[in-house]
Write an enzyme that holds these catalytic residues in place. Structure first.
Site, short mmCIF file in Angstrom:
data_model
loop_
_atom_site.label_atom_id
_atom_site.label_comp_id
_atom_site.label_asym_id
_atom_site.label_seq_id
_atom_site.Cartn_x
_atom_site.Cartn_y
_atom_site.Cartn_z
N TRP A 187 -4.90 -31.95 -13.08
CA TRP A 187 -5.58 -32.73 -12.04
C TRP A 187 -6.88 -33.24 -12.65
O TRP A 187 -7.62 -32.47 -13.26
CB TRP A 187 -5.89 -31.88 -10.79
CG TRP A 187 -6.81 -32.64 -9.89
CD1 TRP A 187 -6.50 -33.72 -9.11
CD2 TRP A 187 -8.23 -32.43 -9.74
NE1 TRP A 187 -7.63 -34.19 -8.48
CE2 TRP A 187 -8.68 -33.43 -8.84
CE3 TRP A 187 -9.14 -31.52 -10.26
CZ2 TRP A 187 -10.04 -33.53 -8.46
CZ3 TRP A 187 -10.48 -31.62 -9.89
CH2 TRP A 187 -10.92 -32.62 -9.00
N GLU A 228 -0.97 -33.67 -10.47
CA GLU A 228 -1.46 -33.58 -9.09
C GLU A 228 -2.28 -34.80 -8.67
O GLU A 228 -3.30 -35.12 -9.27
CB GLU A 228 -2.33 -32.33 -8.94
CG GLU A 228 -2.84 -32.13 -7.51
CD GLU A 228 -3.74 -30.92 -7.36
OE1 GLU A 228 -4.13 -30.30 -8.39
OE2 GLU A 228 -4.10 -30.58 -6.22
N LYS A 230 -4.35 -37.22 -5.68
CA LYS A 230 -5.35 -36.99 -4.64
C LYS A 230 -5.68 -38.30 -3.94
O LYS A 230 -5.45 -39.38 -4.49
CB LYS A 230 -6.60 -36.40 -5.30
CG LYS A 230 -7.58 -35.80 -4.33
CD LYS A 230 -8.66 -35.00 -5.05
CE LYS A 230 -9.60 -34.41 -4.01
NZ LYS A 230 -10.60 -33.54 -4.61
N ASP A 261 -0.48 -31.36 -3.16
CA ASP A 261 -1.53 -30.54 -2.55
C ASP A 261 -1.59 -30.94 -1.08
O ASP A 261 -1.78 -32.12 -0.76
CB ASP A 261 -2.87 -30.78 -3.26
CG ASP A 261 -3.98 -29.88 -2.74
OD1 ASP A 261 -4.14 -29.79 -1.50
OD2 ASP A 261 -4.71 -29.28 -3.55
N HIS A 264 -4.34 -33.33 0.17
CA HIS A 264 -4.65 -34.55 -0.59
C HIS A 264 -4.06 -35.84 -0.03
O HIS A 264 -3.83 -36.79 -0.76
CB HIS A 264 -4.21 -34.37 -2.04
CG HIS A 264 -5.10 -33.46 -2.81
ND1 HIS A 264 -5.04 -33.31 -4.17
CD2 HIS A 264 -6.12 -32.66 -2.41
CE1 HIS A 264 -5.96 -32.45 -4.58
NE2 HIS A 264 -6.61 -32.03 -3.52
N HIS A 288 0.43 -27.09 -3.98
CA HIS A 288 -0.88 -26.49 -3.77
C HIS A 288 -1.01 -26.35 -2.26
O HIS A 288 -1.33 -27.30 -1.56
CB HIS A 288 -1.99 -27.38 -4.33
CG HIS A 288 -2.26 -27.11 -5.76
ND1 HIS A 288 -3.35 -27.62 -6.44
CD2 HIS A 288 -1.59 -26.35 -6.66
CE1 HIS A 288 -3.32 -27.20 -7.68
NE2 HIS A 288 -2.27 -26.43 -7.86
N ASP A 296 -12.56 -31.97 4.24
CA ASP A 296 -12.30 -30.90 3.26
C ASP A 296 -10.80 -30.64 3.10
O ASP A 296 -10.10 -30.43 4.09
CB ASP A 296 -12.99 -29.61 3.70
CG ASP A 296 -12.70 -28.49 2.72
OD1 ASP A 296 -12.75 -28.74 1.50
OD2 ASP A 296 -12.38 -27.37 3.15
N ASP A 298 -9.59 -28.11 1.42
CA ASP A 298 -9.43 -26.77 0.84
C ASP A 298 -9.79 -25.61 1.76
O ASP A 298 -10.42 -24.66 1.32
CB ASP A 298 -10.25 -26.67 -0.45
CG ASP A 298 -9.82 -27.71 -1.47
OD1 ASP A 298 -8.70 -27.59 -1.97
OD2 ASP A 298 -10.59 -28.65 -1.74
N ASP A 328 -4.20 -23.27 -3.06
CA ASP A 328 -5.40 -23.94 -3.57
C ASP A 328 -6.38 -24.16 -2.44
O ASP A 328 -6.26 -25.12 -1.69
CB ASP A 328 -5.04 -25.28 -4.24
CG ASP A 328 -6.28 -25.97 -4.80
OD1 ASP A 328 -7.33 -25.30 -4.92
OD2 ASP A 328 -6.21 -27.17 -5.10
C1 RNT Z 1 -8.81 -30.73 -6.46
C2 RNT Z 1 -7.45 -30.24 -6.72
C3 RNT Z 1 -7.34 -29.19 -7.78
C4 RNT Z 1 -8.46 -28.18 -7.70
C5 RNT Z 1 -8.35 -27.05 -8.67
C6 RNT Z 1 -9.62 -26.27 -8.76
O1 RNT Z 1 -8.89 -31.56 -5.39
O2 RNT Z 1 -6.87 -29.78 -5.54
O3 RNT Z 1 -6.10 -28.60 -7.74
O4 RNT Z 1 -8.59 -27.65 -6.42
O5 RNT Z 1 -7.94 -27.52 -9.87
ZN ZN Z 2 -4.96 -28.79 -5.67
#
Ligand code: RNT
Ligand code: ZN
Length: 420
Positions: A187, A228, A230, A261, A264, A288, A296, A298, A328
């Site tokens: 990523w 990955e 985003k 993810d 994302h 992820h 956010d 995460d 993640d």
């Molecule tokens: C970032 C990605 C990635 C990170 C990690 C720390 O937006 O999700 O996967 O969270 O690599």
């Molecule tokens: Zn991620």
């Protein structure tokens, strides 16, 4: 809950599931074989262990300052071990390149070697964990302007190409030593805050950098590369080089694993519905698992509709061997070990529920156009006693049942993390 109660409830649940044609013992055997990859970066707010006080950059942020962050490799290992001890099953740990064991020396990203991860590999062996890996293309002076593999300056691109190739070699060594394919996730944060004119140029740069990276061929048995995408990063809102289309195209064209993810995508866009499409074209899928909340991407994973839908899609597509489940998220505002345990257990519960679904009956209804019946059975399935099955699974594996893990974490906080 008393042991006897847990066992009795399990027996009742078993009978109810048997009425729907489901063998709970088989399901538990299967669940027990499914590993979840725990991201090491929840324990220390994505700080890593490089020399110097690296600031977290790349458009990601861990908010909160709850006490007890892991500051050293041994603290991080202890926290992960504690979290693992509260989760049934055997699982994986997902490392990032800047968590190497650098022994107090300055080792730049284009200098890292397998030897910097040998102590992690040894630790994993001892604890019966498997490892996954990530290149770290952020929190570094050469990524300060938000570009790495797509940078306009070829020297900077070269630096990151070298880093990623080294990470692939490290992943290969990890997989070889542990006898389990190491998923290496790529990523990069590349993007820009405001409207970008030369989008094509940056994407072409990223593609060419990836082509160079993959010129070094690795053994699929030891490691697999995952890409990955985003939507946006903080401070990088207007343009992301590695978008979903970019990596889906690259992954399909070059036989790479595509990472989805959950945080994302656009707020109402879900990854659950992408799984059955990607499975037709991509080599494999890396997940992820995360929980997006407004800006956010995460937050700690909870037992939401979307996580249930993700696991249902994997099971319904019969793709448990082609979808890798990793977590993640990073929450620095609560007990960090608690964040792990809640997230993994929620993921496992969703998996269990999906495995306990009366799938053949549902498929039959669907094939016959019996849509009311399909709807009714799906509703009933939600309220089936899956939690009695999960409780029994925890009991059987010797980990705390129900909310009993709370007090263990409180104790560890009192004795360990609060003293940091
Ligand atoms: C970032 C990605 C990635 C990170 C990690 C720390 O937006 O999700 O996967 O969270 O690599
Ligand atoms: Zn991620």
């Amino acid at each position: 809950m008393k042991k006897q109660q847990i066992q009795d409830s399990f027996q009742i649940a078993k009978v109810r599931y048997a009425e729907l044609g489901i063998n709970v013992d088989e399901v538990l055997n299967l669940l027990d074989k499914l590993s979840i990859s725990l991201h090491c970066w929840q324990a220390d707010d994505v700080s890593g262990f490089e020399e110097g006080d690296g600031e977290l950059t790349g458009g990601i942020q861990a908010t909160g300052n709850y006490p007890g962050r892991a500051r050293t490799i041994s603290e991080l290992k202890a926290d992960l071990e504690r979290a693992m001890s509260l989760i049934p099953g055997t699982h994986r740990v997902n490392l990032h390149a800047f968590y190497g064991d650098f022994q107090g020396k300055k080792v730049d990203r284009n200098e890292i070697e397998p030897k910097h991860f040998q102590s992690w590999i040894d630790w994993a062996k001892t604890n019966n964990y498997k490892l996954d890996f990530n290149c770290t293309c952020f929190s570094h002076e050469k990524s300060a302007d938000g570009q790495t593999l797509s940078h306009r300056d070829p020297a900077i691109r070269e630096f990151w190409i070298e880093h990623v190739i080294r990470c692939r070699k490290i992943s290969e060594e990890i997989g070889r030593q542990l006898g389990s394919t190491c998923m290496h996730n790529i990523w990069v944060p590349d993007g820009s805050k405001d409207n970008t004119v030369d989008r094509f140029l940056y994407r072409k740069n990223l593609k060419e950098s990836l082509d160079k990276i993959f010129e070094y061929e690795t053994n699929d048995e030891y490691m697999l590369d995952c890409l990955e995408s985003k939507l946006f990063g903080i401070g990088l809102e207007a343009f992301t080089v590695g978008s979903h289309e970019f990596y889906m195209g690259y992954g399909v064209a070059n036989n790479k694993v595509v990472t989805l993810d959950a945080g994302h995508f656009h707020p109402t866009e879900v990854i659950s519905d992408k799984i059955s499409s990607l499975l037709l074209y991509a080599k494999e899928i890396m997940l992820h698992v995360s929980r997006g909340v407004r800006w956010d991407s995460d937050h700690v994973v909870l037992l939401t509709d979307e996580i249930q839908a993700i696991m249902q899609e994997i099971v319904r597509a019969d793709a448990l061997d082609r979808v890798h489940i990793g977590l993640d998220y990073f929450d620095a505002s609560i007990n960090r070990i608690g964040a792990y345990v809640v997230g993994v257990r929620a993921t496992q519960k969703a998996l269990l529920q999906a495995l306990l679904e009366p799938l053949s009956q549902l498929r039959e209804y669907e094939a016959n156009g019996q849509n009311f019946e399909r709807m009714a059975l799906l509703e009933e399935a939600k309220a089936m006693p899956w939690s009695a099955v999960y409780d029994y699974y925890c009991l059987d594996k010797g980990v705390p049942v129900g909310d009993n893990f709370i007090e263990v974490i409180q104790q560890y906080e009192k004795e360990v993390t609060l003293k940091r």
